[in-house]
Structure formats: structure tokens, C-alpha cells
Motif scaffolding. Structure first.
Motif, short mmCIF file in Angstrom:
data_model
loop_
_atom_site.label_atom_id
_atom_site.label_comp_id
_atom_site.label_asym_id
_atom_site.label_seq_id
_atom_site.Cartn_x
_atom_site.Cartn_y
_atom_site.Cartn_z
N ILE A 185 56.72 64.81 6.69
CA ILE A 185 57.47 64.68 5.41
C ILE A 185 57.01 63.54 4.40
CG2 ILE A 185 59.65 64.08 4.21
CD1 ILE A 185 60.85 65.96 6.16
N ASN A 186 56.72 62.37 5.08
CA ASN A 186 56.52 61.23 4.48
C ASN A 186 54.70 61.22 4.40
OD1 ASN A 186 59.13 59.21 4.00
ND2 ASN A 186 59.20 60.37 6.26
N SER A 187 54.01 62.19 4.90
CA SER A 187 52.46 61.94 4.77
C SER A 187 52.07 62.56 3.43
CB SER A 187 52.01 62.89 5.95
OG SER A 187 50.54 62.70 5.87
N LYS A 188 50.88 61.80 3.12
CA LYS A 188 50.50 62.23 1.77
C LYS A 188 49.61 63.35 2.05
CE LYS A 188 50.42 57.49 -0.02
NZ LYS A 188 49.43 56.13 -0.34
N ASN A 189 48.89 63.63 3.14
CA ASN A 189 48.21 64.81 3.53
C ASN A 189 48.54 65.40 4.72
OD1 ASN A 189 46.33 66.91 3.63
ND2 ASN A 189 44.59 65.34 3.41
N PRO A 190 49.65 66.02 5.20
CA PRO A 190 50.08 66.43 6.21
C PRO A 190 48.90 67.47 7.04
CG PRO A 190 51.67 66.88 4.71
CD PRO A 190 50.59 66.53 3.90
N ALA A 191 48.30 67.99 6.28
CA ALA A 191 47.25 68.78 7.01
C ALA A 191 45.94 67.98 7.89
CB ALA A 191 46.35 69.62 6.09
N GLN A 192 46.06 66.55 7.56
CA GLN A 192 45.14 65.83 8.03
C GLN A 192 45.75 65.34 9.60
OE1 GLN A 192 41.91 65.96 6.82
NE2 GLN A 192 42.02 63.78 7.26
N LYS B 107 57.36 56.31 6.24
CA LYS B 107 56.34 55.93 5.33
C LYS B 107 54.93 56.75 5.75
CE LYS B 107 58.28 52.51 3.42
NZ LYS B 107 58.93 52.25 2.00
N ASP B 108 54.00 56.75 4.89
CA ASP B 108 52.72 57.35 5.26
C ASP B 108 52.02 56.45 6.12
OD1 ASP B 108 50.67 59.42 4.85
OD2 ASP B 108 49.73 57.56 3.95
N LEU B 109 51.86 57.13 7.15
CA LEU B 109 50.88 56.33 8.55
C LEU B 109 49.43 56.40 8.39
CD1 LEU B 109 53.07 57.07 11.24
CD2 LEU B 109 53.35 55.09 9.82
N SER B 110 48.71 56.98 7.41
CA SER B 110 47.56 57.22 7.36
C SER B 110 46.60 55.84 7.35
CB SER B 110 46.99 58.20 6.05
OG SER B 110 47.54 57.41 4.94
N GLY B 111 47.28 54.65 6.87
CA GLY B 111 46.91 53.57 6.78
C GLY B 111 46.33 52.78 8.14
N LEU B 112 47.22 53.27 9.19
CA LEU B 112 47.01 52.78 10.62
C LEU B 112 45.60 53.13 10.98
CD1 LEU B 112 50.27 53.71 12.12
CD2 LEU B 112 49.59 51.56 11.63
N PHE B 113 44.99 54.26 10.50
CA PHE B 113 43.73 54.56 11.40
C PHE B 113 42.51 53.82 10.50
CE2 PHE B 113 46.79 57.96 12.20
CZ PHE B 113 46.33 58.40 13.44
N SER B 114 42.89 53.31 9.57
CA SER B 114 41.71 52.51 8.67
C SER B 114 41.72 50.91 9.13
CB SER B 114 41.72 52.50 7.26
OG SER B 114 43.07 52.00 6.85
N ILE B 115 42.72 50.58 9.98
CA ILE B 115 43.03 49.12 10.30
C ILE B 115 41.89 48.75 11.32
CG2 ILE B 115 44.39 47.36 11.61
CD1 ILE B 115 46.79 48.90 10.50
N ASP B 116 41.39 47.48 10.98
CA ASP B 116 40.23 46.78 11.71
C ASP B 116 40.84 46.04 12.92
OD1 ASP B 116 38.02 45.72 12.88
OD2 ASP B 116 37.45 44.66 11.11
N LEU B 117 40.71 46.63 14.04
CA LEU B 117 41.32 45.80 15.09
C LEU B 117 40.44 44.80 15.73
CD1 LEU B 117 42.65 48.69 17.51
CD2 LEU B 117 43.60 47.52 15.54
#
Length: 534
Positions: free
Chosen positions: A250-257, A368-378
């Protein structure tokens, strides 16, 4: 004989007159000083008396004291003093089970209070004639109380004994409350159990449903597509897992991803497949597996499974009588040996085709949208997590036994702790550094439970020590299952974690936080209504 000239004669008379004059001046000055100092003292005494009078009036006003009560012959003050002492005697009389005497004292206290109230209402002090009977009756009762040894020393001893008894009682109640709370947290609600049974029945009865879901999963290329956002949840709770997926979609900007990988056990596998095979989450791909299908998951590879075969371990976790109940019940919870709890240390083996995964506990809500987690540099680390060392409780020394040389030599006791529940795992770095073998090493060293006692967080702190990248605290807000959380943190949080015993699907859940979870449950669903899940 020649006489001296007139100019050289001694002026005796003039000299004497000068001395007298200076003496008189000195006396006048001294008198002036004395008179002035006396006047100053009088003024200062007057000002001091004014100040004392002002303070006195303030004290009287604050204590509600009247001039009449300050009089040596005040019957009002005498009655008030008697009432105060009588109230103390009433308490001691009740503790001594002398109820008749306590009743007599209480009755006389009421009589004296009526007299004082009447006098205060009419604004005229009590007279000796009005209060004589009440004062005499109360004095007689107080004297009788002294004969019962209701003196100060006895009173103090009795109160100390009462306090000690209450402390022991409170300790016993607290211990029982902790045990009952732990038992309540481990119980499966009837509604949730009903949902699992009905879904399992539907799965085995509806062969066309099985075939349809199996065919769809076999053709699902998204399960291994690393360009998508992959999440994993290890759970046996259908509704809780559904809330995680529903709130994320529900909180995702692009659920299909989004691709969700669910791992459960044999008991709940059919129910999970039936539920997630027939429920749509805005285009989210959902895969369900059971850990019993993992061939590599055996006692020769996994220390936890090996420990389950040990008789002493079984006695410690399942009988509860190994150490005469010295260990708290929560430390002996068998769930800490459940593979669903320890699968987080085998994520690269569970998902061999994936490069990055976000791990979510089943007691979280996403807002919140969690897509930003996948672009975090660890920054070359394996684990991305929110640190929890704002308080000293969440540092390493609170989770681990630093009297053990292995812990003391390898880990900083003030190192910052972090939280499981929302973690970003770089599986490429994980495999490169062979992190699972680090976990195996520490798990085998703790076979006697001398390094740590509770849960998967302590071995996680050891396994990912020096391999954890701190994330912004707003990504993961904890504490909604056991404490009060700052509303501003909840509002800003991307993932809200109901860690603790008070899960939102239980009756013991914290009422003020339940709506955050319940808004992602479809209570109108026929199955939930049939099972009276609420």
C-alpha cells in the motif's frame, strides 16, 4: 635677677582651656555615635520584626493556621492534634486486628471533625464548653491506645514489617505477572488457529487451487530477478505476515517491483500457500517455502539442530527444571531454538540467486515506501541496521557475558547495539566473507549458554561485529510491543516494530498502538469473520 621677657612666658591657662575644649568635643562626638547606633538598632529590630511578622503571616497562610490556634489555650489546636494521633492509631489498630477499637476511634474522629467544621463555618473559635466532652473522650481513647502499646516505636516496627511484607508480595506478583505475560505471548489466539485450520482444509480439498498456484510459481521469473526489490519474512503467523506484505504494498510507489519470499514450517505451509495464492497485494509477487525442504538444513551443518539432540539442552528449554527455576521463563522459551528464528543467519543459502534482500520480522508494520533501502551504500558491510545505543541498555555489555574471556578479548563492551526486524543484507559480501561460518563458531562456543542466554540478537551482534552499517533511525522504530514510543518517531518511521510480548494480534497488545496494525487487516474477509478474528 633678670626677668624673662613677656613673649617667653608659658601660656598655662590657655593650654588648659584647649584641653578642656577638645575633651568636650570628643564627648559630644561619642554621645552622637551612641545615640545614632541605638537608633539604627531600633530601626533594624523594627524591620526584622516586620520581616518576621511577614514570614509568620505567610507560614500561617500556607498552613491554614489562625491566631486562635497559636494561643496556648487553643482548643482547636488540641482537637486537631488529637485527630492526627488518632488517625495513626486507627491504622495500627486495624493492622492488629483490633477492629472494635479502630471503629471507636473513627467515630470519635468524625465527632471532633464535625466540631471543627462547625466552628470554621461560623467563623467563631471553639469554646472550652463546646469542646470539653470531645477532647475528654478522645483523650481517653488515646490513653487506651497507649495501653495497647500503640506508641511511636511499636508503630514504626509494625509499619516496617508491613512494608517488608508488601515488598515480598509485590515481588511475588511481579514474577507471576512476568510468567503469565510470557505464556500469553506464546499462545496462539483461537481466531488465528481457526484461520490456519480452514485454509489447510481448503488447500487439500481444492486440487485445482494447488495446480494453479504451482504452475504460476514455476513460471515466475521475478523470484530470481535482482533488478527487483526482494523482501524475506520467516513466520508461522498468516495474518501477521499478510499485514507486513499489505502495508508494504500500500505504501509502495511501485508495488509491481516488490517480491516477497515467505518461509514457514510444515504445519503452516498449506495454509500459507492457500492464503497468499488467492490474495492479491496490488501486483506484489509472493513466494511461499517451507524450511523442511532445504536439504542443507541438517544437524551436521546447523549447530542449533545439533543442540536440539542434546539431552541437557532439551531439559533446559523444555522441562524448565534444570536449574531449579533460577533462570527466568523467557530465557527458556523453546522458540529461541526454532529454525524460523535462526533462518536469518542462512539467508544466502535460502536464496542462492539473490544479491540483496531486506529482512522483515512478522511483527512489523510498514508505513513508508521502502525502495530507498535498496539504493543505500553499505560501504562494504554485510548488514544495514538501525543502531539502538541511545541508551546504555543497548550496548554490547548488556547482551553478552563479559566475564567470559572469549567475549572480553574480542568485543568492545561499549560497542553500539542494533536491531533485528528490518535489515538490509548484502548477500554478495555475505558469501565473500563467509558470515554464516562466523555464526556457527559462536553458536558452538555457546553450547553451555555461558556467552549469552536469550534469543538471536546476541549471536547476531557477534556475527556481524564490524560488518554492520548504521542506517537512519527513521527507517526502523522499535518498542511498540512493550513501551511508550515518542509519537513524532512513530509519525516519521518507515517501519514500526511491535517487538516485545504485547503483539497487536494478542489481547495483551498495547491498545493505543493496535490501530497502526489493524488498519492493514481486512476484517470484512469472510474467513476472518467465520473465525471471529478481531
Amino acid at each position: 635677677m633678670r626677668r624673662r621677657p613677656v613673649d617667653f612666658r608659658r601660656p598655662v591657662r590657655r593650654r588648659l582651656s584647649n584641653v578642656v575644649w577638645w575633651t568636650l568635643c570628643g564627648i559630644v562626638v561619642l554621645l552622637f555615635i551612641v545615640i545614632f547606633s541605638k537608633e539604627s538598632q531600633i530601626e533594624s529590630k523594627h524591620s526584622i520584626s516586620k520581616q518576621n511578622s511577614f514570614r509568620h503571616e505567610k507560614v500561617m497562610e500556607g498552613l491554614n493556621v489562625t491566631d486562635e490556634m497559636l494561643s496556648p489555650d487553643s482548643v482547636t489546636r488540641q482537637l486537631s492534634d488529637q485527630i492526627s494521633l488518632a488517625k495513626a492509631f486507627v491504622v495500627i489498630a486495624k493492622e492488629s486486628n483490633n477492629l472494635q477499637f479502630a471503629w471507636e476511634l473513627s467515630a470519635q474522629i468524625r465527632n471532633s471533625q464535625v466540631l471543627l467544621s462547625t466552628a470554621a463555618t461560623r467563623r467563631v473559635p471553639l469554646t472550652t464548653r463546646e469542646s470539653d466532652t470531645a477532647i475528654r473522650d478522645m483523650a481517653l481513647l488515646l490513653f487506651q491506645g497507649q495501653q495497647f502499646h500503640y506508641d511511636s516505636a511499636t508503630m514504626i516496627m509494625k509499619l516496617k514489617a508491613k512494608i517488608q511484607a508488601l515488598e515480598e508480595q509485590m515481588s511475588s506478583v511481579t514474577e507471576k505477572s512476568s510468567k503469565y505475560g510470557q505464556i500469553a505471548a506464546e499462545e496462539v489466539p483461537k481466531g488465528l488457529y481457526c484461520i490456519g485450520i480452514r485454509l489447510t482444509t481448503e488447500w487439500f480439498r481444492n486440487l485445482s487451487l494447488q495446480q494453479k498456484i504451482n504452475e504460476r510459481m514455476q513460471m515466475e521469473a521475478k523470484l530470481r530477478d535482482n533488478s527487483l526489490n526482494h523482501f524475506c519474512v520467516f513466520s508461522d503467523n498468516i495474518v501477521a505476515t499478510s499485514v507486513v506484505i499489505n502495508s508494504t504494498s500500500i505504501n509502495s510507489k511501485n508495488p509491481a517491483q516488490l517480491v516477497f519470499h515467505i518461509v514457514t514450517d510444515e504445519i503452516n505451509y498449506a495454509a500459507m500457500r492457500a492464503w497468499f495464492g488467492t490474495t492479491q497485494f496490488k501486483g506484489v509477487t509472493v513466494e511461499v517455502q517451507k524450511f523442511e525442504d532445504f536439504k542443507w538444513l541438517n544437524a551436521s551443518y546447523v549447530p542449533v539442530l545439533k543442540q536440539l539432540q542434546d539431552a541437557e539442552t532439551q531439559s533446559y528449554y523444555f522441562s524448565g527444571h534444570h536449574d531449579d527455576d533460577r533462570t527466568p521463563i523467557k530465557f527458556r522459551n523453546p522458540k529461541y531454538l526454532s529454525m524460523l528464528n535462526h533462518l536469518r543467519f542462512y539467508i544466502p543459502e535460502v536464496f542462492p540467486a539473490l544479491n540483496k534482500v531486506v529482512f522483515l520480522d512478522d511483527d512489523v508494520v510498514v508505513q513508508k515506501d521502502l525502495s530507498g533501502l535498496f539504493s543505500i551504500d553499505l560501504n562494504g558491510n554485510v548488514n544495514g541496521a538501525v543502531e539502538t545505543c541511545m541508551e546504555t541498555f543497548h550496548r554490547y555489555h548488556k547482551y553478552l557475558n563479559y566475564s567470559h574471556p572469549l567475549i572480553r578479548e574480542h568485543f568492545d563492551p561499549d560497542a553500539c547495539g542494533w536491531a533485528f526486524g528490518m535489515n538490509v543484507f548484502d548477500l554478495v559480501e555475505w558469501r565473500k566473507r563467509n558470515v554464516t561460518s562466523i555464526y556457527h563458531y559462536w553458536q558452538e562456543k555457546n553450547v553451555d549458554r555461558t556467552l549469552w542466554k536469550l534469543g538471536t540478537l546476541p549471536p547476531g551482534l557477534l556475527t556481524f561485529y564490524g560488518l554492520t552499517e548504521p542506517l537512519d533511525p527513521t527507517w526502523h522504530v522499535l518498542g511498540l510491543g512493550y513501551t511508550n514510543v515518542d509519537p513524532h518517531l512513530i509519525q516519521k518511521g518507515a517501519v514500526l516494530h511491535f517487538n516485545g510480548n504485547s503483539k497487536p494480534w494478542l489481547k495483551i497488545g498495547m491498545e493505543k498502538y493496535k490501530p497502526l496494525w489493524e488498519k492493514f487487516v481486512d476484517y470484512s474477509h469472510p474467513l476472518l469473520q467465520q473465525c471471529n478474528f478481531h
